[in-house]
Design an enzyme around this catalytic site. Structure first.
Site, PDB file in Angstrom:
ATOM      1  CG  ASN A  12      -1.719   1.213   1.426  1.00  0.00           C
ATOM      2  OD1 ASN A  12      -1.795   2.050   0.530  1.00  0.00           O
ATOM      3  ND2 ASN A  12      -2.340   1.336   2.593  1.00  0.00           N
ATOM      4  CE  LYS A  14      -0.228   3.304   4.738  1.00  0.00           C
ATOM      5  NZ  LYS A  14      -0.182   3.438   6.188  1.00  0.00           N
ATOM      6  CG  HIS A 100      -5.890   1.962   5.245  1.00  0.00           C
ATOM      7  ND1 HIS A 100      -5.487   2.910   6.154  1.00  0.00           N
ATOM      8  CD2 HIS A 100      -4.850   1.095   5.103  1.00  0.00           C
ATOM      9  CE1 HIS A 100      -4.243   2.628   6.538  1.00  0.00           C
ATOM     10  NE2 HIS A 100      -3.840   1.533   5.914  1.00  0.00           N
ATOM     11  CD  GLU A 102      -3.023   5.575   6.772  1.00  0.00           C
ATOM     12  OE1 GLU A 102      -3.010   5.607   5.527  1.00  0.00           O
ATOM     13  OE2 GLU A 102      -2.080   5.099   7.451  1.00  0.00           O
ATOM     14  CD  GLU A 168      -3.510  -2.432   7.415  1.00  0.00           C
ATOM     15  OE1 GLU A 168      -2.397  -2.662   6.948  1.00  0.00           O
ATOM     16  OE2 GLU A 168      -4.170  -1.406   7.164  1.00  0.00           O
ATOM     17  N   GLY A 174       2.454   2.363  10.703  1.00  0.00           N
ATOM     18  CA  GLY A 174       3.419   3.442  10.516  1.00  0.00           C
ATOM     19  C   GLY A 174       4.167   3.822  11.783  1.00  0.00           C
ATOM     20  CB  SER A 207       5.150  -1.656  11.961  1.00  0.00           C
ATOM     21  OG  SER A 207       4.778  -0.308  12.199  1.00  0.00           O
TER      22      SER A 207
END
Ligand code: PGA
Length: 244
Positions: A12, A14, A100, A102, A168, A174, A207
């Site tokens: 991904n 992003k 996701h 985010e 996730e 991250g 991560s």
């Protein structure tokens, strides 16, 4: 003897990548997959929408598959800035990430919206990678399993066949902080319990990197990895891709 399916390793990217570096990354990975025999994994690259068409070109014949990072649930219309599943399929996508964290956080996406996007993806022959995961507050309050089970129940379209689920944990994305393999096994087991269907792969994300990929991939019910930061470098991503 049952043949284990290859791990699904999805990158991904992003909101990263201009044309030159995106194409260089995709072609480096495409070349490695072309040269690998047998293929170490099923590899999916999810570049930003601006690069999908160009990346599709360099991946041709490599066996590396293409995915979008998001989609709209409607097929067309007055939805400025959005991309439909038909558009993704048209440029060669086989997958699309939906829900996701985010997007759930920054665009207030609800489970219902995620389920509608996943259904739209399925109707166009795309495999939705449906993301779920608890926040740090939820984990510390002992609610991780309940939160994730609820997200799976509400975000996966009825029946669930043809989808991929990605666990996730929000606090691991991250941050360099990975969930322990015990936690991953526990949550993946709970997700499998809700899905009930052995054919749906459950990915771990948060991560994932060359240093932890082998251990994560050896964890029960981990069918692959959804990789952010470590997918932006060909060597790191290749190490993850070959760790299974
Ligand atoms: P990360 O991102 O690997 O950089 O933690 C994973 C993801 O958000 O899919």
């Amino acid at each position: 003897m049952t043949v284990q399916p290859l791990p699904l390793i999805a990158g991904n990217w992003k909101m990263n990548g201009l044309v030159a570096d995106g194409l260089a990354l995709a072609s480096a990975l495409g070349d490695r997959m072309r040269a690998a025999s047998p293929a170490p994994c099923t590899m999916v690259l999810c570049p930003p929408a601006t690069l999908l068409g160009a990346v599709a070109g360099v991946l041709e014949g490599s066996g590396v598959l293409l995915g979008g990072q998001d989609c709209h649930s409607e097929e067309a219309g007055a939805y400025t800035g959005s991309v439909s599943t038909g558009m993704l399929a048209d440029v060669g996508c086989k997958f699309v990430i939906v829900g996701h964290s985010e997007r759930r956080r920054d665009f207030d996406e609800t489970d219902e919206m995620v389920a509608a996007k996943a259904a739209a993806a399925l109707s166009r022959g795309l495999t939705p990678i449906i993301c779920v995961g608890e926040t740090l507050d939820q984990r510390e309050a002992g609610q991780a399993i309940a939160v994730v089970e609820q997200q799976v129940k509400q975000s996966v379209p009825a029946g669930g066949s043809g989808v991929v689920v990605a666990y996730e944990p929000v606090w691991a994305i991250g941050t360099g902080r990975t969930a322990s393999t015990d936690d991953v096994a526990e949550i993946h087991g709970a997700i499998r319990g809700v899905l009930g269907e052995a054919a749906i792969p459950i990915l771990y994300g948060g991560s994932a990197n060359p240093g932890n990929a082998a251990e994560l991939l050896a964890t029960p019910e981990v069918g692959g990895l959804l990789v952010g930061g470590a997918s932006l470098d060909a060597e790191s991503f290749w190490q993850v891709a070959t760790a299974g």
